[in-house]
Design a protein around this motif. Structure first.
Motif, PDB file in Angstrom:
ATOM      1  N   ASN A 112      97.329  89.311  12.807  1.00 32.66           N
ATOM      2  CA  ASN A 112      97.563  89.899  11.493  1.00 32.66           C
ATOM      3  C   ASN A 112      96.790  89.145  10.416  1.00 32.66           C
ATOM      4  O   ASN A 112      96.237  89.734   9.481  1.00 32.66           O
ATOM      5  N   LEU A 113      96.733  87.826  10.549  1.00 31.47           N
ATOM      6  CA  LEU A 113      95.993  87.009   9.593  1.00 31.47           C
ATOM      7  C   LEU A 113      94.504  87.320   9.622  1.00 31.47           C
ATOM      8  O   LEU A 113      93.808  87.175   8.616  1.00 31.47           O
ATOM      9  N   LEU A 114      94.011  87.736  10.799  1.00 31.86           N
ATOM     10  CA  LEU A 114      92.568  87.851  11.010  1.00 31.86           C
ATOM     11  C   LEU A 114      92.049  89.274  10.933  1.00 31.86           C
ATOM     12  O   LEU A 114      90.849  89.502  11.134  1.00 31.86           O
ATOM     13  N   SER A 163      96.345  93.273   4.940  1.00 31.99           N
ATOM     14  CA  SER A 163      97.634  92.916   5.529  1.00 31.99           C
ATOM     15  C   SER A 163      98.800  93.018   4.549  1.00 31.99           C
ATOM     16  O   SER A 163      98.679  92.653   3.378  1.00 31.99           O
ATOM     17  N   ASP A 164      99.947  93.481   5.047  1.00 28.75           N
ATOM     18  CA  ASP A 164     101.208  93.367   4.322  1.00 28.75           C
ATOM     19  C   ASP A 164     101.833  92.009   4.597  1.00 28.75           C
ATOM     20  O   ASP A 164     102.264  91.313   3.673  1.00 28.75           O
ATOM     21  N   MET A 165     101.890  91.629   5.859  1.00 24.95           N
ATOM     22  CA  MET A 165     102.522  90.376   6.263  1.00 24.95           C
ATOM     23  C   MET A 165     101.943  89.185   5.514  1.00 24.95           C
ATOM     24  O   MET A 165     102.672  88.288   5.089  1.00 24.95           O
ATOM     25  N   CYS A 166     100.632  89.178   5.325  1.00 22.68           N
ATOM     26  CA  CYS A 166      99.987  88.035   4.683  1.00 22.68           C
ATOM     27  C   CYS A 166     100.373  87.892   3.221  1.00 22.68           C
ATOM     28  O   CYS A 166     100.328  86.784   2.671  1.00 22.68           O
ATOM     29  N   VAL A 167     100.753  88.986   2.584  1.00 18.40           N
ATOM     30  CA  VAL A 167     101.180  88.907   1.188  1.00 18.40           C
ATOM     31  C   VAL A 167     102.479  88.105   1.103  1.00 18.40           C
ATOM     32  O   VAL A 167     102.645  87.247   0.230  1.00 18.40           O
ATOM     33  N   ALA A 168     103.392  88.362   2.040  1.00 18.20           N
ATOM     34  CA  ALA A 168     104.639  87.588   2.067  1.00 18.20           C
ATOM     35  C   ALA A 168     104.377  86.137   2.436  1.00 18.20           C
ATOM     36  O   ALA A 168     104.965  85.223   1.852  1.00 18.20           O
ATOM     37  N   LEU A 169     103.492  85.898   3.402  1.00 21.74           N
ATOM     38  CA  LEU A 169     103.202  84.527   3.812  1.00 21.74           C
ATOM     39  C   LEU A 169     102.600  83.726   2.665  1.00 21.74           C
ATOM     40  O   LEU A 169     102.845  82.522   2.535  1.00 21.74           O
ATOM     41  N   ALA A 170     101.807  84.391   1.824  1.00 23.82           N
ATOM     42  CA  ALA A 170     101.254  83.709   0.651  1.00 23.82           C
ATOM     43  C   ALA A 170     102.364  83.326  -0.321  1.00 23.82           C
ATOM     44  O   ALA A 170     102.392  82.204  -0.841  1.00 23.82           O
ATOM     45  N   ALA A 171     103.289  84.253  -0.571  1.00 25.20           N
ATOM     46  CA  ALA A 171     104.385  83.966  -1.483  1.00 25.20           C
ATOM     47  C   ALA A 171     105.309  82.887  -0.926  1.00 25.20           C
ATOM     48  O   ALA A 171     105.865  82.086  -1.685  1.00 25.20           O
ATOM     49  N   LEU A 172     105.466  82.849   0.388  1.00 26.31           N
ATOM     50  CA  LEU A 172     106.337  81.862   1.016  1.00 26.31           C
ATOM     51  C   LEU A 172     105.659  80.502   1.177  1.00 26.31           C
ATOM     52  O   LEU A 172     106.301  79.535   1.572  1.00 26.31           O
ATOM     53  N   HIS A 267      90.130  90.182  -2.019  1.00 22.30           N
ATOM     54  CA  HIS A 267      89.614  89.854  -0.695  1.00 22.30           C
ATOM     55  C   HIS A 267      90.599  89.002   0.094  1.00 22.30           C
ATOM     56  O   HIS A 267      90.424  88.791   1.298  1.00 22.30           O
ATOM     57  N   LYS A 268      91.649  88.528  -0.552  1.00 21.02           N
ATOM     58  CA  LYS A 268      92.693  87.719   0.054  1.00 21.02           C
ATOM     59  C   LYS A 268      94.002  88.027  -0.654  1.00 21.02           C
ATOM     60  O   LYS A 268      93.990  88.592  -1.762  1.00 21.02           O
ATOM     61  N   PRO A 269      95.157  87.707  -0.058  1.00 19.67           N
ATOM     62  CA  PRO A 269      96.404  87.843  -0.807  1.00 19.67           C
ATOM     63  C   PRO A 269      96.303  87.027  -2.095  1.00 19.67           C
ATOM     64  O   PRO A 269      95.915  85.864  -2.079  1.00 19.67           O
ATOM     65  N   TRP A 270      96.658  87.642  -3.215  1.00 21.72           N
ATOM     66  CA  TRP A 270      96.354  87.061  -4.523  1.00 21.72           C
ATOM     67  C   TRP A 270      97.584  86.389  -5.125  1.00 21.72           C
ATOM     68  O   TRP A 270      98.607  87.030  -5.365  1.00 21.72           O
ATOM     69  N   ARG A 271      97.465  85.090  -5.374  1.00 23.22           N
ATOM     70  CA  ARG A 271      98.500  84.348  -6.089  1.00 23.22           C
ATOM     71  C   ARG A 271      97.930  83.800  -7.384  1.00 23.22           C
ATOM     72  O   ARG A 271      96.774  83.388  -7.435  1.00 23.22           O
ATOM     73  N   ASP A 272      98.760  83.776  -8.407  1.00 22.39           N
ATOM     74  CA  ASP A 272      98.400  83.165  -9.675  1.00 22.39           C
ATOM     75  C   ASP A 272      99.492  82.158 -10.001  1.00 22.39           C
ATOM     76  O   ASP A 272     100.561  82.511 -10.509  1.00 22.39           O
ATOM     77  N   GLN A 273      99.232  80.886  -9.697  1.00 26.97           N
ATOM     78  CA  GLN A 273     100.273  79.872  -9.857  1.00 26.97           C
ATOM     79  C   GLN A 273     100.605  79.616 -11.324  1.00 26.97           C
ATOM     80  O   GLN A 273     101.740  79.249 -11.653  1.00 26.97           O
TER      81      GLN A 273
END
Length: 341
Positions: A112-114, A163-172, A267-273
């Motif tokens: 899923n990551l890849l 990916s959907d899963m990767c969006v959650a993994l980024a938040a976690l 291009h990647k799950p997007w986080r804005d810290q």
């Protein structure tokens, strides 16, 4: 599909050795993305290292209170695992928002990551694509780019990670464990995927020959205040136009800790810290959520047909934060839009 050789690896070390001993090799897990790419001749590996016999399918507790997802655990096994559902419901929700039950039964967490972009031009061999063939150009910038990104794009590529899963993994704030010719290492999830820059053919920061072996989740799972909002064209089997995964720790109406990530926009799950910090220590309110959303998309760039994603993304953040603070779980993974917003 081109011809290829195949080796069934029995251990992680032998898998890495087999992969690195063949030019043009690829790792084969569930194959739900790779086999499609091979059928379309987008990917043409001459050798496959099959991972099906490796002992990487376990989901187990970690001494520090976290949870380890084996890279070969299937998406279905992960979504329905009792520990995941109880402690990381955001992850379970995002997995179940993606693909179909049949695909989730085969797809692996590591795979899923890849998985690669679903940009139309990436799959169309008759059109230029820097991600598929570096140096040929990006057809999406001036083409049919409705599904493409508006954050972190470059003149070389505006593709999105699907990916959907990767969006959650980024938040976690998960951690990816890998093993390669030089041994084992860990990669923070925020550092795992790349922005396109001038090398859009590189999706992630893996070194040649490295194999994802596990994904580690931290102790904090945001099991009380969370949501995954996925906006798409139809209610099932569709990739996100915009998605938002939110995890909060609340004290009354005050947000003590905030983590959120977006899908479908980069291009990647997007986080804005910095935007996350705007929430922390503040009472939850629509005005605050709108300020945060404006911050996230302050430097967004639309490319004609996909420009609607900027306003859609702002509204999605506000809605997702409201749901997470109120825990109004409305199964928003089924939310959908008309085809022409």
């Amino acid at each position: 599909m081109n011809s290829f050789t195949l080796t069934q690896a029995e251990a992680v070390q032998t898998a890495v050795a087999d992969h690195t001993s063949h030019d043009g090799a690829a790792y084969l897990g569930g194959g739900t993305n790779l086999i499609d790419l091979m059928k379309y001749n987008v990917s043409r590996p001459t050798h496959l290292t099959s991972l099906g016999h490796l002992p990487l399918g376990q989901i187990e507790a970690l001494p520090d209170g976290g949870l380890r997802l084996g890279a070969l655990a299937t998406n279905s096994a992960t979504a329905y695992d009792e520990q995941v559902q109880a402690r990381y419901p955001l992850l379970s929700q995002t997995i179940l928002a993606g693909a179909t039950p049949q695909l989730r039964n085969m797809a692996t967490d590591g795979g899923n990551l890849l998985q690669r972009t679903r940009c139309y031009y990436f799959y169309d061999l008759a059109t230029p694509c820097n991600k598929r063939e570096p140096g040929t150009g990006c057809s999406a910038i001036n083409g049919m780019n409705r599904v493409c990104g508006v954050l972190g794009t470059s003149d070389s590529c505006i593709a999105t990670h699907p990916s959907d899963m990767c969006v959650a993994l980024a938040a976690l704030e998960a951690v990816v464990r890998v093993q390669g010719p030089e041994g084992e290492r860990t990669i923070k999830f925020e550092d795992f995927h790349r922005l396109p820059g001038d090398k859009p053919e590189l999706d992630n920061t893996l070194n040649p020959g490295e194999l994802v072996t596990a994904i580690d989740l931290p102790r904090r799972g945001f099991e009380k205040n969370f949501t995954y909002l996925k906006l798409r064209d139809r209610a099932s089997y569709a990739f996100a136009l915009v998605s938002v995964a939110v995890g909060l720790e609340m004290e009354g109406n005050t947000i003590k800790t905030a983590r959120f990530a977006l899908g479908g926009v980069a291009h990647k799950p997007w986080r804005d810290q910095e935007a996350e910090k705007m929430l922390e220590g503040q009472p939850a309110s629509p005005d605050l959520f709108r300020q945060v959303a404006a911050k996230v998309f302050a430097e967004a760039k639309g490319y004609g047909p996909n420009s609607f994603k900027i306003e859609l993304g702002r509204r999605a953040i506000v809605r997702a934060l409201k749901q997470a603070t109120e825990m109004s779980q409305e199964l928003d993974s089924t939310a959908f839009l008309n085809s022409n917003p």
